[in-house]
Scaffold this active site. Structure first.
Site, PDB file in Angstrom:
ATOM      1  N   ASP A 141       0.792  -1.152  -0.104  1.00 41.62           N
ATOM      2  CA  ASP A 141      -0.150   0.009   0.189  1.00 41.62           C
ATOM      3  C   ASP A 141       0.808   1.367  -0.122  1.00 41.62           C
ATOM      4  O   ASP A 141       0.456   2.332   0.567  1.00 41.62           O
ATOM      5  CB  ASP A 141      -0.741  -0.109   1.059  1.00 41.62           C
ATOM      6  CG  ASP A 141      -2.151   1.022   1.233  1.00 41.62           C
ATOM      7  OD1 ASP A 141      -2.434   1.294  -0.010  1.00 41.62           O
ATOM      8  OD2 ASP A 141      -2.253   1.438   2.415  1.00 41.62           O
ATOM      9  N   CYS A 201     -24.303  -3.305   0.543  1.00 40.84           N
ATOM     10  CA  CYS A 201     -23.124  -2.552   0.641  1.00 40.84           C
ATOM     11  C   CYS A 201     -23.612  -1.110   0.433  1.00 40.84           C
ATOM     12  O   CYS A 201     -23.410   0.025   1.122  1.00 40.84           O
ATOM     13  CB  CYS A 201     -21.638  -2.958   0.139  1.00 40.84           C
ATOM     14  SG  CYS A 201     -21.798  -3.060  -1.568  1.00 40.84           S
ATOM     15  N   CYS A 205     -24.392   2.184   3.256  1.00 38.00           N
ATOM     16  CA  CYS A 205     -23.380   3.474   3.022  1.00 38.00           C
ATOM     17  C   CYS A 205     -24.114   4.705   3.685  1.00 38.00           C
ATOM     18  O   CYS A 205     -25.455   5.240   3.118  1.00 38.00           O
ATOM     19  CB  CYS A 205     -22.872   3.720   1.847  1.00 38.00           C
ATOM     20  SG  CYS A 205     -21.834   5.322   1.946  1.00 38.00           S
ATOM     21  N   CYS A 251     -19.900  -1.010   5.122  1.00 40.69           N
ATOM     22  CA  CYS A 251     -19.936  -1.491   3.572  1.00 40.69           C
ATOM     23  C   CYS A 251     -19.658  -3.272   3.820  1.00 40.69           C
ATOM     24  O   CYS A 251     -19.959  -3.967   3.200  1.00 40.69           O
ATOM     25  CB  CYS A 251     -19.618  -0.848   2.568  1.00 40.69           C
ATOM     26  SG  CYS A 251     -17.629  -0.685   2.450  1.00 40.69           S
ATOM     27  N   CYS A 255     -21.772  -7.283   4.448  1.00 41.35           N
ATOM     28  CA  CYS A 255     -21.486  -8.176   3.169  1.00 41.35           C
ATOM     29  C   CYS A 255     -21.926  -9.344   3.485  1.00 41.35           C
ATOM     30  O   CYS A 255     -21.168  -9.970   4.549  1.00 41.35           O
ATOM     31  CB  CYS A 255     -20.159  -7.962   2.615  1.00 41.35           C
ATOM     32  SG  CYS A 255     -19.876  -8.865   1.469  1.00 41.35           S
TER      33      CYS A 255
END
Length: 364
Positions: A141, A201, A205, A251, A255
């Site tokens: 990342d 999801c 939100c 979100c 799931c």
């Protein structure tokens, strides 16, 4: 780069995968170092302004488009995934407005160090297998690599409609890291999409950040607002942020692929008590020195005290708890202008809610 005579390409691939799993990674797959439709979409996403103030994503655009500009002669991307789920409740099951919510990934130590060390050992292993010097780079990342794209083509998972990588076994609780190699290897098949007609999801939100399946406007995302955004949070979004003070898991929590959970055994990723659902009142009283002592070595260091307390002010303003007013009055005189601004907003919100509330009842 050629494969050593004593190893076939298939054998070399399998040894690398076996080593990655032995190092503690939960997932490993290999993708070709080439372009894809998803990388083209990423450029359109940036052009639409959905990255907000994450200007680092704009930099090195050509290198993100062609990973061979990151590692000359790159042929393979070894994608590794590390599960970070633990058997603690989801944010959707923890609604106490007097306590803040930190994204699940921030409960333990900073994952970058853990992942990078594993990848360094994998890089050294490849160097031992292939006597000829192999150009390579590893990232967690931190580099000009759209990791989710290569994770898909390495078979680690598919793009969920919330834009997270989803794996059938681990759901979306996955840290990603990669080792880019100028070395031919066997490639895995891209993961197939298994989201079907589900839109949980999107529906869940609070800020409507998922504009449509697979398209996220970061500027409206609570994770962006509480972590990436360095300045003032737009007033139109503050009341929708609830008690989130660092990231958001909603979100992912809703799931269906995250129903079957597998807890990580990584010691560094185990939750620190101070990180899970912390008291807003305690956080509001952190001095700069106390903040450093409490969050040193954790992802919250990145947002710094001013960012976290900015978010704490918003959460207290959304709490409906009139008892937070004295703390907010103190924060309204804080040395940081960013904290002062959001404390004033929170005070106004609580006082207005108090004026509208039925006497003797909690403000909500």
């Amino acid at each position: 780069m050629t494969i050593p005579n004593n190893l076939s390409q298939h054998d070399l691939t399998q040894r690398i995968k076996t080593k990655a799993l032995a190092l503690g990674f939960d997932l490993v797959g290999i993708a070709p170092a080439q372009g894809s439709p998803e990388l083209t979409f990423f450029e359109r996403w940036l052009d639409a302004g959905y990255a907000g103030e994450m200007h680092y994503l704009q930099r090195n655009a050509e290198r993100r488009r062609d990973i061979r500009q990151v590692v000359p002669g790159a042929q393979s991307v070894v994608m590794c995934g590390l599960n970070y789920d633990t058997d603690y409740l989801y944010s959707t099951d923890c609604g106490d407005p007097d306590r803040g919510w930190l994204a699940r990934y921030a409960w333990g130590s900073d994952y970058h160090d853990n992942m990078q060390e594993k990848l360094r050992q994998l890089q050294a292993f490849v160097a031992e297998l292939v006597p000829e010097e192999v150009a390579s780079k590893l990232y967690v990342d931190t580099g000009p690599v759209v990791e989710r794209v290569y994770a898909k083509y390495a078979g680690l998972g598919w793009f969920g409609k919330n834009t997270c990588i989803l794996n059938k076994k681990l759901g979306s609780w996955i840290f990603l890291g990669e080792l880019i190699l100028a070395l031919p290897l066997d490639y895995d098949r891209p993961a197939l999409d298994h989201c079907g007609t589900c839109t949980r999801c999107i529906d869940a939100c609070p800020t409507d950040a998922i504009l449509e399946p697979y398209v996220l406007d970061s500027r409206q995302c609570i994770a962006y607002l509480t972590i990436e955004l360095k300045g003032s949070i737009p007033e139109t979004l503050r009341s929708q942020m609830g008690h989130h003070i660092f990231g958001c898991d909603i979100c992912q929590d809703v799931c269906p692929w995250n129903r079957k959970r597998t807890s990580t055994s990584e010691a560094s990723l185990q939750p620190q008590p101070s990180q899970v659902h912390p008291s807003l009142a305690e956080l509001a009283q952190l001095t700069p020195q106390a903040f450093k002592a409490r969050f040193r070595g954790t992802p919250l260091e990145r947002t710094k005290r001013r960012g976290v307390l900015r978010n704490v002010c918003v959460a207290m303003g959304n709490s409906g708890n009139h008892a937070f007013i004295p703390l907010l009055e103190t924060l309204a005189d804080d040395e940081e202008e960013l904290i002062r601004e959001h404390a004033v907003w929170a005070l106004a919100r609580l006082r207005q809610a108090g004026n509208d509330a039925t006497p003797g009842r909690r403000i909500s």
